[in-house]
Design a protein around this motif. Structure first.
Motif: not given
Length: 228
Positions: A3-18
């Motif tokens: 879902s769009r919500k899942k993609s956006s939240m995991f994308a934010c988490s991905f940026c923090a991990c990177v």
């Protein structure tokens, strides 16, 4: 597709991990972990040695009380340490940070995977992100403990001074230490890991609540629905 919500939240988490991964690389590479001012006595005069060092390399300056200054010397930490507890703790700190780097890389991979797909395996979902982010945070915290123990407890700067400055020293009678930006960047890494965990926690909690809402027992349904 997620879902769009899942993609956006995991994308934010991905940026923090990177960001965490990049900062660990910076911490490992830069030599501004600590600065030490050491006082020694030598041949009837006092000598002040100024050290700035990281995990792999450092610089040394010498000042004699009579006003003589020796040019700055660059040295390798591994060459200046000839074994002992200081060398062991320095190697342990490097190993811990390398493991944290790998954990951060795996966490980045897991968050990226969840941002673009819905993995079937449970461990590839939020559970995997929790695991690798938490492990990275614990390892960073351990590195933040090991390095001051090496400096304050094992006398890392005192061990570095003779070989790092290529000089003969006699009695050590004073030292002062301060920690540089390379060390304090690890606090930012911890904050990024906490931010990533928090984002995934809120997503996971919202998903769980929605799932429980959809699985309500039939007795909680309206009576007209039951009769129908």
């Amino acid at each position: 597709m997620p879902s769009r919500k899942k993609s956006s939240m995991f994308a934010c988490s991905f940026c923090a991990c990177v960001g965490s991964f990049a900062l660990i690389c910076v911490v490992l590479a830069t030599p501004r972990w600590a600065s030490s001012q050491l006082r020694f006595s030598r041949a009837g005069s006092n000598l002040t040695i100024s050290l700035s060092y990281g995990l792999f390399r450092g610089t040394c300056e010498q000042f004699v009380d009579v006003g003589l200054q020796v040019p700055k010397n660059t040295f390798q930490v591994a060459d200046a340490l000839s074994g002992g507890s200081s060398s062991s703790l320095n190697v342990a700190t490097i190993v811990v940070l390398v493991l944290a780097l790998l954990s951060s890389l795996l966490s980045s991979g897991f968050t990226c995977t969840n941002a673009v797909s819905n993995p079937y395996q449970t461990f590839l979902g939020p559970l995997g992100v929790y695991t690798w982010n938490s492990l990275c945070g614990v390892l960073i915290l351990l590195a933040m403990i090991l390095f001051p123990v090496n400096v304050e407890g094992s006398g890392l700067a005192v061990d570095l001074a003779p070989a790092g400055c290529s000089t003969q020293l006699e009695r050590h009678f004073g030292s002062k230490h301060s920690y540089g930006y390379s060390y304090w960047l690890m606090l930012l890494i911890l904050l990024l890991n906490i931010a990533s965990l928090t984002i995934i926690y809120f997503y996971d909690h919202a998903t769980y609540a929605k799932k429980k809402e959809q699985e309500r027992p039939i007795e909680n349904a309206p009576k007209d629905v039951i009769l129908f």
